[in-house]
Design an enzyme around this catalytic site. Structure first.
Site: not given
Ligand code: API
Length: 269
Positions: A71, A208
């Site tokens: 992430c 993202c």
């Protein structure tokens, strides 16, 4: 259970210090805390855990409870979390993930706390573009792995896309055995890209980090942008650079602490 709410360009997670203990059933906890009506509200849960091979270990769970390999926005906030809370005094921090050990360079603001982070995201794996059919329409996607799976596609007018309608068809497409994150991209010029993302397990998010890296890798591989560019997401801009020498991608962006809180969850759940 004490938690810290943090965000990277609006990609927000609930962060837990799991260096001493880890709550039971993290997927269920992720589902509960992520709910924006009945829980804290977030794109998922991130746990800062001990590591044998790095300074810390990051475990990341999507809002549906599935565990992701990596992430990007989240790991920048992990760097801020561990430094601001005095868990390290180093400004170069290594973090173990399911996608390997990542190295973070922490940038401090005037307040002495972390304001931005540059992450060595490792080398992308860019596959050849392939045509897939989603809801009866054919799209050309470029699969890219940043440790987690991404499908990059180029469309005009991404602002008008109904992602809740078309996103799941990409996420669950049989072409992606572990599902996929999907990035919808417009190339503004050779150093400026725009994207929206439908994330595996979390739906549309404001940003993202791994997705922005995948977009740079796919677009540069196609000769449509330079190896260093700004990627504009709904939540803000990330600077992405694909280094010629080591083949690694470097991502630079902000990390913000929003608030601290307590959440009723423990071994008696
Ligand atoms: N928001 C994250 C990506 C989460 C990816 C997750 N949805 C997955 O299952 O891979 C980022 O900034 O890179």
């Amino acid at each position: 259970m004490r938690f810290t709410k943090m965000e990277g360009l609006g990609n927000d997670y609930v962060y837990l210090n799991c260096l001493e203990r880890t709550p039971p059933d993290l997927p269920e906890l992720a589902r509960r805390v992520s709910d924006r009506h009945f829980g804290v509200g977030s794109d998922g849960l991130i746990c800062v855990c001990p590591s044998e091979q790095a300074d810390f270990r990051m475990r990341m769970f999507n809002a549906d409870g599935s565990e992701g390999e990596m992430c990007g926005n989240g790991i920048r906030c992990v760097g801020k979390f561990v430094y601001d809370k005095g868990l390290t005094d180093k400004t170069t921090v290594s973090v173990e993930t399911k996608a390997g050990v990542k190295v973070l360079e922490l940038q401090l603001g005037a307040d002495g706390l972390v304001s931005a982070v540059t992450v060595d995201m490792g080398a992308p794996a860019v596959e050849k573009p392939r045509d897939i059919t989603v809801d009866g329409r054919s799209y050309t996607v470029t699969p890219v792995s940043m440790g987690n799976p991404h499908a990059v596609l180029y469309l005009e007018g991404i602002d008008g896309l109904d992602l809740p309608k078309i996103g799941p068809g990409f996420e669950h497409h049989p072409s992606f055995p572990n599902r996929t994150n999907t990035e919808f991209v417009e190339v503004t010029d050779r150093t400026h890209l725009r994207m929206r993302v439908w994330e595996r397990g979390s739906g549309e998010t404001l940003a993202c980090g791994t997705g922005a890296c995948a977009v740079l890798a796919a677009t540069a591989s196609a000769g449509r942008c330079e190896r260093s560019a700004e990627v504009a997401l709904l939540g803000g801009v990330l600077r992405i650079r694909w280094d010629e020498a080591d083949g690694h991608i470097y991502m630079t962006g902000p990390a913000v602490t929003v608030f601290e809180g307590d959440y009723p969850y423990g071994s008696d759940q």
